[in-house]
Design a protein around this motif. Structure first.
Motif, PDB file in Angstrom:
ATOM      1  N   ILE A 149       2.014   1.773  -3.459  1.00 35.44           N
ATOM      2  CA  ILE A 149       0.945   2.251  -4.355  1.00 35.44           C
ATOM      3  C   ILE A 149       0.802   3.767  -4.203  1.00 35.44           C
ATOM      4  N   LYS A 150       0.901   4.222  -2.937  1.00 36.84           N
ATOM      5  CA  LYS A 150       0.733   5.666  -2.676  1.00 36.84           C
ATOM      6  C   LYS A 150       1.781   6.502  -3.389  1.00 36.84           C
TER       7      LYS A 150
ATOM      8  N   LYS B 172      14.251   4.548  -8.573  1.00 35.52           N
ATOM      9  CA  LYS B 172      13.148   3.920  -9.302  1.00 35.52           C
ATOM     10  C   LYS B 172      13.609   3.319 -10.644  1.00 35.52           C
TER      11      LYS B 172
ATOM     12  N   GLN C  98       6.472  -5.746 -10.928  1.00 41.01           N
ATOM     13  CA  GLN C  98       7.464  -4.728 -10.556  1.00 41.01           C
ATOM     14  C   GLN C  98       7.449  -4.468  -9.044  1.00 41.01           C
ATOM     15  N   MET C  99       6.250  -4.495  -8.464  1.00 39.43           N
ATOM     16  CA  MET C  99       6.172  -4.244  -7.019  1.00 39.43           C
ATOM     17  C   MET C  99       6.916  -5.348  -6.262  1.00 39.43           C
TER      18      MET C  99
ATOM     19  N   TYR D 235       0.839  -1.225   0.000  1.00 38.48           N
ATOM     20  CA  TYR D 235       0.000   0.000   0.000  1.00 38.48           C
ATOM     21  C   TYR D 235       0.860   1.255   0.000  1.00 38.48           C
TER      22      TYR D 235
ATOM     23  N   GLY E  35       2.938   5.683  -6.302  1.00 35.95           N
ATOM     24  CA  GLY E  35       2.788   5.507  -7.747  1.00 35.95           C
ATOM     25  C   GLY E  35       3.260   4.191  -8.327  1.00 35.95           C
ATOM     26  N   ILE E  36       3.582   3.207  -7.472  1.00 37.50           N
ATOM     27  CA  ILE E  36       3.990   1.900  -8.029  1.00 37.50           C
ATOM     28  C   ILE E  36       2.738   1.045  -8.241  1.00 37.50           C
ATOM     29  N   GLN E  37       2.658   0.445  -9.425  1.00 39.25           N
ATOM     30  CA  GLN E  37       1.489  -0.406  -9.715  1.00 39.25           C
ATOM     31  C   GLN E  37       1.691  -1.788  -9.080  1.00 39.25           C
ATOM     32  N   PRO E  38       0.616  -2.354  -8.542  1.00 39.13           N
ATOM     33  CA  PRO E  38       0.745  -3.727  -8.033  1.00 39.13           C
ATOM     34  C   PRO E  38       1.126  -4.662  -9.184  1.00 39.13           C
ATOM     35  N   GLY E  39       1.867  -5.685  -8.910  1.00 39.44           N
ATOM     36  CA  GLY E  39       2.255  -6.627  -9.972  1.00 39.44           C
ATOM     37  C   GLY E  39       3.715  -7.010  -9.825  1.00 39.44           C
TER      38      GLY E  39
END
Ligand code: ATP
Ligand code: MG
Length: 408
Positions: free
Chosen positions: A364-365, A405, A373-374, A361, A367-371
């Motif tokens: 995500i805050k 990043k 790469q996370m 979470y 700007g990283i998309q779940p998946g």
């Protein structure tokens, strides 16, 4: 035979209730055997002429367990009891004595084919008491036919012989060897459960050896037909009574070490073991070679690969292998690793992604998309934190992600 056996209050309650309503009820099978051996029965099974619906009416707190087999599970004082309508072939038969005899004649071994209630005392049509006294496992009736009816009985014979330290009667044993291939018709779950019971006997070596000598093992774990049995048995003999450790020990001697974890995983999947058990065994076998690490970071990575919850099993397996060596040697390396591992755990150092000061979470805050790469980012952060635990604050980790990043 008129002997008086004292029964737990709940069991007496069940038998009395059946009797009061005009039904015959008996304790039967394994519990009678265990009482006569002065052992505490694992479970109390009751056989009766009452039909499942009638049993349910008498005992409202109950569920249908195996309605096909006429079994109702009854709950009394928080404990459960299985009440099964007489196993019978002739449904027109109404003589209770003949029905009970029919039920007992369908049981597997003479020592498991006895029944008892206070009115009739011990009912033993097949010389169960004699076989109990002599320590013999004899099939009820013709062993050949009985194994053809249900091939699992062959594994049960071995399990019982080893649990009780009995011998299998020569005719019964010969019938097992002759019919071993019938085991392929039996469901994996039934085989697995009996096999686990063999593995959890105090000293399971004799049982495993008998599975090999009768060739039943070919239909349980064919992957293990070419292992060095003597060594495997010595290792298993040195393990504690733990299913995961003992199952892993079975696969340790597979020729190709790099393959054995995968072979074990496939075999245990086939036998429908739980994912948790399979994963634990896979990791134990993958990591079995004792690492030669002196630096803390490598040990932390090692802890991660084995999984904290599997460490105890890992060390138990290592010690069992050492004890099986003649003379035992190598304790000090295991002890040294164990000491380092538990020191790190005691210090509550961050070891896994769950221990990171950030979670999905938080990412995500920013700007990283779940998946995928996370996942990669979390692993990257973990690597950093394993090397430098002091980095494990939310602020530091988010800064790393933001500034690096493009690298991650
Ligand atoms: P345990 O002490 O481990 O419970 P058990 O002998 O009681 O061993 P269960 O599986 O509980 O084994 O079975 C209860 C009884 O049902 C047995 O004692 C035997 O009389 C009968 N039985 C179980 N399995 C079979 C089978 N495959 N064929 C015939 N009778 C069986
Ligand atoms: Mg039982």
């Amino acid at each position: 035979m008129l002997i008086n056996i004292s029964l737990p209050a709940d069991v007496t309650y069940i038998l009395n209730k059946l009797d009061e309503h005009g039904f015959a009820g008996y304790i039967v099978g394994g519990c009678v055997r265990d009482i006569l051996l002065n052992k505490e029965p694992v479970d109390w099974d009751i056989t009766t002429n009452a039909q499942p619906d009638q049993v349910k009416q008498l005992f409202p707190k109950s569920i249908d367990t195996g309605i096909k087999h006429g079994t109702v599970t009854v709950f009394i004082n928080g404990k459960q009891y299985e009440i099964t309508t007489f196993r019978q072939s002739d449904y027109r038969q109404s003589d209770n004595i003949l029905l009970l005899k029919g039920d007992l004649s369908r049981r597997d071994f003479t020592i498991n084919a006895m029944a008892y209630n206070h009115q009739r005392g011990l009912v033993d049509y097949f010389n169960g008491v004699k076989d109990l006294k002599e320590g013999i496992i004899n099939a009820v009736g013709d062993p050949e036919k009985r194994f053809q009816e249900d091939a699992l009985r062959m594994v049960r014979a071995i399990r019982l012989a080893c649990q009780l330290d009995f011998e299998i009667a020569p005719k019964t044993f010969a019938a097992i060897t002759r019919n071993h291939q019938l085991l392929k018709s039996i469901s994996t779950e039934r085989i697995r459960d009996e096999f686990c019971k063999i593995l959890l006997i105090e000293q399971p070596g004799r049982g495993i050896q008998m599975l090999y000598s009768t060739l039943l093992m070919d239909f349980i774990l064919p992957e293990l037909t070419c292992i060095d049995l003597d060594h495997t048995l010595a290792v298993i003999g040195a393990t504690p009574k733990d299913l995961t450790v003992r199952l892993a020990a079975l696969f340790l001697d597979i020729d190709k070490p790099q393959e054995r974890a995968k072979i074990a995983r496939n075999a245990l999947k086939r036998l429908k073991f739980s994912n948790k058990t399979i994963d634990a065994i896979y990791r134990l076998l993958q990591e079995f070679k004792l690492p030669d690490y002196s630096d803390e970071v490598s040990i932390k990575r090692f802890i991660n690969r084995v999984g904290q919850e599997n460490l105890q099993s890992f060390f138990e397996l290592q010690l069992a292998v050492i004890k099986a060596c003649k003379p035992p040697h190598g304790f000090s390396a295991v002890d040294a690793l164990k000491e380092q591992v538990y020191k790190i755990i005691k210090e509550k150092q961050p070891l896994t992604i769950k221990d990171l000061a950030v979670n999905g979470y938080d990412l995500i805050k920013i700007g990283i998309q779940p998946g995928v790469q996370m996942g990669q980012i979390l692993n990257y952060l973990l690597e950093k934190v394993l090397t430098k635990p002091e980095l494990n604050t939310k602020e530091n980790l988010l800064n790393i992600v933001l500034s690096e990043k493009h690298n991650v």
